[in-house]
Design an enzyme around this catalytic site. Structure first.
Site, mmCIF file in Angstrom:
data_model
loop_
_atom_site.group_PDB
_atom_site.id
_atom_site.type_symbol
_atom_site.label_atom_id
_atom_site.label_comp_id
_atom_site.label_asym_id
_atom_site.label_seq_id
_atom_site.Cartn_x
_atom_site.Cartn_y
_atom_site.Cartn_z
ATOM 1 N N HIS A 94 0.841 -1.201 0.000
ATOM 2 C CA HIS A 94 0.000 0.000 0.000
ATOM 3 C C HIS A 94 0.871 1.244 0.000
ATOM 4 O O HIS A 94 1.819 1.359 0.790
ATOM 5 C CB HIS A 94 -0.930 0.031 1.213
ATOM 6 C CG HIS A 94 -1.814 1.242 1.235
ATOM 7 N ND1 HIS A 94 -2.825 1.435 0.320
ATOM 8 C CD2 HIS A 94 -1.818 2.342 2.032
ATOM 9 C CE1 HIS A 94 -3.418 2.591 0.560
ATOM 10 N NE2 HIS A 94 -2.820 3.167 1.595
ATOM 11 N N SER A 95 0.541 2.196 -0.868
ATOM 12 C CA SER A 95 1.216 3.486 -0.963
ATOM 13 C C SER A 95 2.711 3.258 -1.217
ATOM 14 O O SER A 95 3.073 2.629 -2.215
ATOM 15 C CB SER A 95 0.931 4.304 0.296
ATOM 16 O OG SER A 95 1.249 5.663 0.106
ATOM 17 N N MET A 96 3.597 3.745 -0.357
ATOM 18 C CA MET A 96 5.018 3.479 -0.567
ATOM 19 C C MET A 96 5.281 1.986 -0.704
ATOM 20 O O MET A 96 6.145 1.561 -1.491
ATOM 21 C CB MET A 96 5.842 4.040 0.600
ATOM 22 C CG MET A 96 7.339 3.820 0.440
ATOM 23 S SD MET A 96 8.350 4.370 1.840
ATOM 24 C CE MET A 96 8.174 2.968 2.937
ATOM 25 N N SER A 121 -1.601 -1.014 -4.173
ATOM 26 C CA SER A 121 -2.722 -0.284 -3.578
ATOM 27 C C SER A 121 -2.351 1.166 -3.283
ATOM 28 O O SER A 121 -1.278 1.445 -2.732
ATOM 29 C CB SER A 121 -3.132 -0.990 -2.270
ATOM 30 O OG SER A 121 -4.022 -0.196 -1.512
#
Length: 254
Positions: A94-96, A121
């Protein structure tokens, strides 16, 4: 047999599932920790062996210096995961965590042992860039950014002393992800499933669709109601997507 979690700084196993045919490797967001994925492990075990990456500079690794490069994070995680390849791996970031997972997948694929699928994500495609400089802000403005995204445990946000303690790790993560940019030709061989909130200020639908240019295995996009941390409110829906993937994978392998 999998390595002992107690002996592995980088990989956490909260609900060991020794009989599971598949393993899910989860990569946290900037400022996040492996424990963010404890509910995923609880939900999918024992059918799936769920492990999560623990970056340095937080929780039980809080006394270690953090890393400020996605490439260096990916190098270290890829090396750690070589001991966990006794069964097929699926990545969720997720994200990074999505771009760290992408770079780890590229490294493992070069040695012929990449993941069967990457779930990316809440993150734009690796070669899509924005002029983001949160890592250069003062502490108060960095904290304001964290609060705005609502991705940090509320107990941490309410504890000023603890929050100040973990700020260096958060800043290191923001430095890593905000200075990261892949080349347009950088790809993985595995298929990519992109998950995004329809009101995510960090990732537009166009930026999410652009992941299709970074995989040779095809990509799909799934959009959920919500912002950058849509997955906390839509946890059941995200778990359903993962369960469908593992059900199909096990069926194909049967």
């Amino acid at each position: 047999m999998s390595p002992s979690p107690a002996d592995d700084l980088w990989i956490r196993s909260f609900r060991p599932a020794p009989e599971a045919a598949e393993r899910l490797v989860c990569f946290p967001h900037a400022g996040g920790s492996a424990s963010f994925y404890l509910p995923v492990a609880a939900a999918l075990s024992p059918a799936v062996d769920v492990v999560a990456v623990q970056y340095p500079g937080r929780q039980d690794r809080r006394h270690e210096p953090g890393l400020t490069s996605v490439a260096e994070l990916a190098d270290r995680v890829a090396e750690a995961l070589r001991a966990w390849q006794d069964r097929p791996l699926t990545f969720f970031g997720h994200s990074m965590g999505a771009v760290v997972a992408f770079e780890v997948a590229r490294r493992l694929e070069r040695s012929g042992s990449g993941p069967v699928r990457l779930f990316a994500s809440g993150r734009r495609a690796p070669s899509r860039t924005r002029d983001e400089r949160v890592h250069t802000l003062g502490d108060d403005r960095l904290i304001a950014e964290i609060r705005a995204l609502s991705g940090t445990d509320s107990r941490l946000l309410d504890d000023e002393e603890l929050l100040r303690m973990v700020l260096p790790a958060i800043r290191n993560d923001y430095t890593a992800v905000e200075t990261y940019l892949a080349a347009p030709q950088d790809t993985v061989r595995c298929p990519v499933t992109v998950l995004v909130g329809d009101d995510d200020p960090k990732t537009s639908l166009d930026e999410a669709r652009a992941w299709e240019g970074h995989t040779l295995g095809g990509s799909t996009l799934q959009v959920f109601p919500g912002g950058h941390f849509y997955l906390t409110d839509r946890a059941a829906d995200v778990l359903a997507v993962l369960t469908e993937h593992f059900t199909a994978t096990v069926s194909r392998g049967a």
